[in-house]
Design an enzyme around this catalytic site. Structure first.
Site, PDB file in Angstrom:
ATOM      1  N   THR A  33       0.941  -1.346  -0.056  1.00 41.14           N
ATOM      2  CA  THR A  33       0.103  -0.093   0.048  1.00 41.14           C
ATOM      3  C   THR A  33       0.956   1.150  -0.038  1.00 41.14           C
ATOM      4  O   THR A  33       1.927   1.457   0.579  1.00 41.14           O
ATOM      5  CB  THR A  33      -0.979  -0.026   1.203  1.00 41.14           C
ATOM      6  N   ILE A  87       2.055  -0.079   7.010  1.00 39.47           N
ATOM      7  CA  ILE A  87       2.668  -1.287   6.941  1.00 39.47           C
ATOM      8  C   ILE A  87       2.598  -1.743   8.236  1.00 39.47           C
ATOM      9  O   ILE A  87       3.470  -1.330   9.264  1.00 39.47           O
ATOM     10  CB  ILE A  87       4.091  -1.114   6.280  1.00 39.47           C
ATOM     11  N   GLU A 131      -3.848 -14.563   2.467  1.00 44.03           N
ATOM     12  CA  GLU A 131      -4.094 -13.278   3.593  1.00 44.03           C
ATOM     13  C   GLU A 131      -5.593 -13.094   3.854  1.00 44.03           C
ATOM     14  O   GLU A 131      -6.197 -12.831   4.982  1.00 44.03           O
ATOM     15  CB  GLU A 131      -3.139 -11.966   2.826  1.00 44.03           C
TER      16      GLU A 131
HETATM   17  C1  LIG Z   1      -4.355  -1.186  10.491  1.00 49.43           C
HETATM   18  C2  LIG Z   1      -3.471  -1.350   8.962  1.00 49.43           C
HETATM   19  C3  LIG Z   1      -2.599  -2.414   8.837  1.00 49.43           C
HETATM   20  C4  LIG Z   1      -2.272  -2.550   7.388  1.00 49.43           C
HETATM   21  N1  LIG Z   1      -1.351  -3.586   6.951  1.00 49.43           N
HETATM   22  C5  LIG Z   1      -0.835  -3.279   5.699  1.00 49.43           C
HETATM   23  C6  LIG Z   1       0.407  -4.119   5.485  1.00 49.43           C
HETATM   24  O1  LIG Z   1       1.035  -4.728   6.204  1.00 49.43           O
HETATM   25  N2  LIG Z   1       0.880  -4.157   4.229  1.00 49.43           N
HETATM   26  C7  LIG Z   1       0.274  -3.234   3.190  1.00 49.43           C
HETATM   27  O2  LIG Z   1       0.586  -3.206   2.008  1.00 49.43           O
HETATM   28  N3  LIG Z   1      -0.803  -2.823   3.566  1.00 49.43           N
HETATM   29  C8  LIG Z   1      -1.648  -2.494   4.690  1.00 49.43           C
HETATM   30  N4  LIG Z   1      -2.739  -2.026   5.091  1.00 49.43           N
HETATM   31  C9  LIG Z   1      -3.212  -1.227   3.945  1.00 49.43           C
HETATM   32  C10 LIG Z   1      -4.582  -1.902   3.423  1.00 49.43           C
HETATM   33  O3  LIG Z   1      -4.351  -3.141   2.857  1.00 49.43           O
HETATM   34  C11 LIG Z   1      -5.257  -0.618   2.639  1.00 49.43           C
HETATM   35  O4  LIG Z   1      -5.798   0.331   3.464  1.00 49.43           O
HETATM   36  C12 LIG Z   1      -6.443  -1.267   1.885  1.00 49.43           C
HETATM   37  O5  LIG Z   1      -6.014  -2.050   0.909  1.00 49.43           O
HETATM   38  C13 LIG Z   1      -7.202  -0.065   1.372  1.00 49.43           C
HETATM   39  O6  LIG Z   1      -6.496   0.833   0.561  1.00 49.43           O
HETATM   40  P1  LIG Z   1      -6.558   2.527   0.869  1.00 49.43           P
HETATM   41  O7  LIG Z   1      -6.560   2.706   2.429  1.00 49.43           O
HETATM   42  O8  LIG Z   1      -5.676   3.164   0.068  1.00 49.43           O
HETATM   43  O9  LIG Z   1      -7.914   2.886   0.477  1.00 49.43           O
HETATM   44  P2  LIG Z   1      -8.425   3.186  -1.184  1.00 49.43           P
HETATM   45  O10 LIG Z   1      -7.709   2.241  -2.186  1.00 49.43           O
HETATM   46  O11 LIG Z   1      -7.834   4.645  -1.281  1.00 49.43           O
HETATM   47  O12 LIG Z   1      -9.926   3.019  -0.906  1.00 49.43           O
HETATM   48  C14 LIG Z   1     -10.679   4.074  -0.405  1.00 49.43           C
HETATM   49  C15 LIG Z   1     -12.267   3.655  -0.571  1.00 49.43           C
HETATM   50  O13 LIG Z   1     -12.632   3.383  -2.027  1.00 49.43           O
HETATM   51  C16 LIG Z   1     -13.215   2.093  -2.252  1.00 49.43           C
HETATM   52  N5  LIG Z   1     -12.724   1.645  -3.745  1.00 49.43           N
HETATM   53  C17 LIG Z   1     -11.396   1.792  -4.028  1.00 49.43           C
HETATM   54  N6  LIG Z   1     -11.294   1.127  -5.196  1.00 49.43           N
HETATM   55  C18 LIG Z   1     -12.628   0.884  -5.558  1.00 49.43           C
HETATM   56  C19 LIG Z   1     -13.311   0.194  -6.558  1.00 49.43           C
HETATM   57  N7  LIG Z   1     -12.588  -0.402  -7.495  1.00 49.43           N
HETATM   58  N8  LIG Z   1     -14.709  -0.196  -6.455  1.00 49.43           N
HETATM   59  C20 LIG Z   1     -15.262   0.368  -5.571  1.00 49.43           C
HETATM   60  N9  LIG Z   1     -14.932   0.903  -4.372  1.00 49.43           N
HETATM   61  C21 LIG Z   1     -13.425   1.055  -4.372  1.00 49.43           C
HETATM   62  C22 LIG Z   1     -12.514   1.172  -1.189  1.00 49.43           C
HETATM   63  O14 LIG Z   1     -13.314   0.121  -0.823  1.00 49.43           O
HETATM   64  C23 LIG Z   1     -12.389   2.251   0.004  1.00 49.43           C
HETATM   65  O15 LIG Z   1     -13.678   2.247   0.758  1.00 49.43           O
HETATM   66  C24 LIG Z   1      -2.990  -1.785   6.214  1.00 49.43           C
HETATM   67  C25 LIG Z   1      -4.196  -0.883   6.606  1.00 49.43           C
HETATM   68  C26 LIG Z   1      -4.438  -0.646   7.991  1.00 49.43           C
HETATM   69  C27 LIG Z   1      -5.566   0.394   8.247  1.00 49.43           C
END
Ligand SMILES: Cc1cc2nc3c(=O)[nH]c(=O)nc-3n(C[C@H](O)[C@H](O)[C@H](O)COP(=O)(O)OP(=O)(O)OC[C@H]3O[C@@H](n4cnc5c(N)ncnc54)[C@H](O)[C@@H]3O)c2cc1C
Length: 380
Positions: free
Chosen positions: A129, A160, A244
């Protein structure tokens, strides 16, 4: 031991007993303290490794203990039963960081990158991410440009898990053109020149896990750390997501089960208007709705796991499991706070922590909306 004998053998039950005893003795007495301190002692990794918990499912040659997917589920479930999602997430971050190395790494890379993590001496994390977006993996912007025997990495990653303490990161980078064809996986050590990271990010839940932002500023990484073929990383990332998502479904099911167990005990003992809470039909029905979701979700998750274990394609089904389990656990943990009344809102009460810890599960590892898109693509 679980009532799901179709899925678990006496060998699984034995490992479950050992894990449960260890979690009960070594984690549960300290959970509240570690949650409030926003972290657990680093030596817990080595202690978990010493009883064989970290290495379950990994090849013996690298310090692991081979086992099928249900052995892995036993480990995830028993750690989750400590009631701190954050502890489970950080203690288990190697389970999202190492599988691509096991599946696509060379023997030399596996020798170099696995044993220290599986023995708990070193911490591994997965970094996909970015601040600009997590759902759109194919749009990631962190670049890795080849320079002699190295790659020069520029960009950043965020949210992360284990990011503050990890020693090695499995990082998704762009080595090629736009889109999913240009993505590779690089293992980047925390002491690589040009690598820095934030302190712990303050979160709604998962307090005991250290979550960080990572920065790569002309970070020099040996090309020998490229996992698999250049520009083929997207497929490895997608494959990694399948387990995962199963892991997150299992965690959601345990959160829901713990919340239900706490409510069954509380509702029998707490009195209102001269009778126990279980004397009110509305609360009995609430408990039934919770129990039904727990049962259905758990059984479906296991069914998907059994098919994954048999090597069947379960991309749609594991997305359905994650979608269902995490929404079911949101429902159950929310109702649990309600049943506990004011106490449910108080820090130190298990249901309060389960409620806020659970909220990440419909977001991390692919959001609910992304799960629905994956399912829709195969369905429509
Ligand atoms: C506590 C925590 C631990 C985490 N640990 C890790 C880790 O270890 N490694 C890592 O790589 N990541 C990690 N993450 C990241 C996590 O995987 C992402 O937050 C998640 O994948 C969503 O990405 P984003 O936050 O950028 O949201 P965005 O991608 O910006 O999405 C925002 C909103 O838009 C919606 N959306 C996006 N695209 C679409 C679509 N095509 N259709 C419909 N709706 C959509 C989403 O569902 C969401 O509601 C972690 C996050 C948290 C909060």
């Amino acid at each position: 031991m679980t009532g799901y004998d179709r899925y678990f053998t006496p060998d699984h039950d034995l490992v479950r007993r050992v894990a449960r005893e260890w979690v009960t003795a070594e984690i549960i007495p300290h959970v509240n303290e570690w949650e409030e301190a926003a972290g657990f002692p680093r030596d817990l990794y080595a202690r978990a490794a010493a009883i064989g918990l970290l290495g379950i499912g990994y090849p013996e040659a690298y310090g692991g203990t081979p086992g099928d997917l249900f052995m892995k589920i036993v480990a995830w479930e028993e750690v989750a039963r400590c009631g701190s999602g954050g502890l489970g997430a950080s203690l288990g971050s190697h389970d999202i960081a190492l599988p691509p190395i096991v599946a696509f790494g060379t023997p030399e890379q596996r020798d170099r990158m696995l044993p220290a993590v599986l023995s708990g001496q070193s911490i591994a994390a997965l970094a996909v991410t970015e601040p600009g977006g997590g759902s759109d993996v194919a749009g990631l912007r962190t670049t890795a440009v080849r320079d002699g025997d190295d790659y020069i990495v520029n960009g950043s990653k965020t949210f992360i898990t284990s990011g503050v303490r990890a020693d090695q990161f499995t990082v998704a980078v762009r080595t090629g053109g736009e889109g999913h064809h240009g993505i590779s996986l690089l293992v980047i050590d925390a002491d690589a020149p040009g690598f820095t990271r934030s302190g712990p990010l303050a979160k709604m839940g998962w307090w005991a896990s250290d979550t960080a932002e990572l920065f790569f500023d002309n970070c020099r990484v040996p090309a020998a750390n490229l996992i698999g073929e250049e520009n083929m990383g997207f497929y490895a990332i997608m494959e990694n997501f399948q387990k995962e998502r199963l892991q997150l479904s299992v965690g959601a099911n345990i959160n829901a089960e713990l919340a239900l167990e706490a409510c069954l005990a509380y509702a029998a003992e707490r009195r209102a208007f001269g009778k126990p809470l279980t004397g009110f039909q509305v609360l009995r029905h609430k408990l039934v709705d919770m129990a039904t979701r727990v049962e259905v979700s758990r059984e479906y998750t296991y069914r998907v796991a059994a098919r994954m274990n048999a090597g069947e394609d379960q991309v749609t089904e594991v997305s359905m499991a994650k979608l269902f389990a995490t929404e079911a656990s949101d429902f159950v943990t929310n109702e649990a706070v309600q049943i506990f009344g004011g106490y449910g809102y108080m820090r130190g009460y298990l249901v309060e922590r389960l409620y806020r810890d659970n909220r990440i599960l419909t977001i991390g590892g692919g959001t609910t909306e992304v799960m629905k898109e994956i399912i829709a693509k195969r369905l429509l």
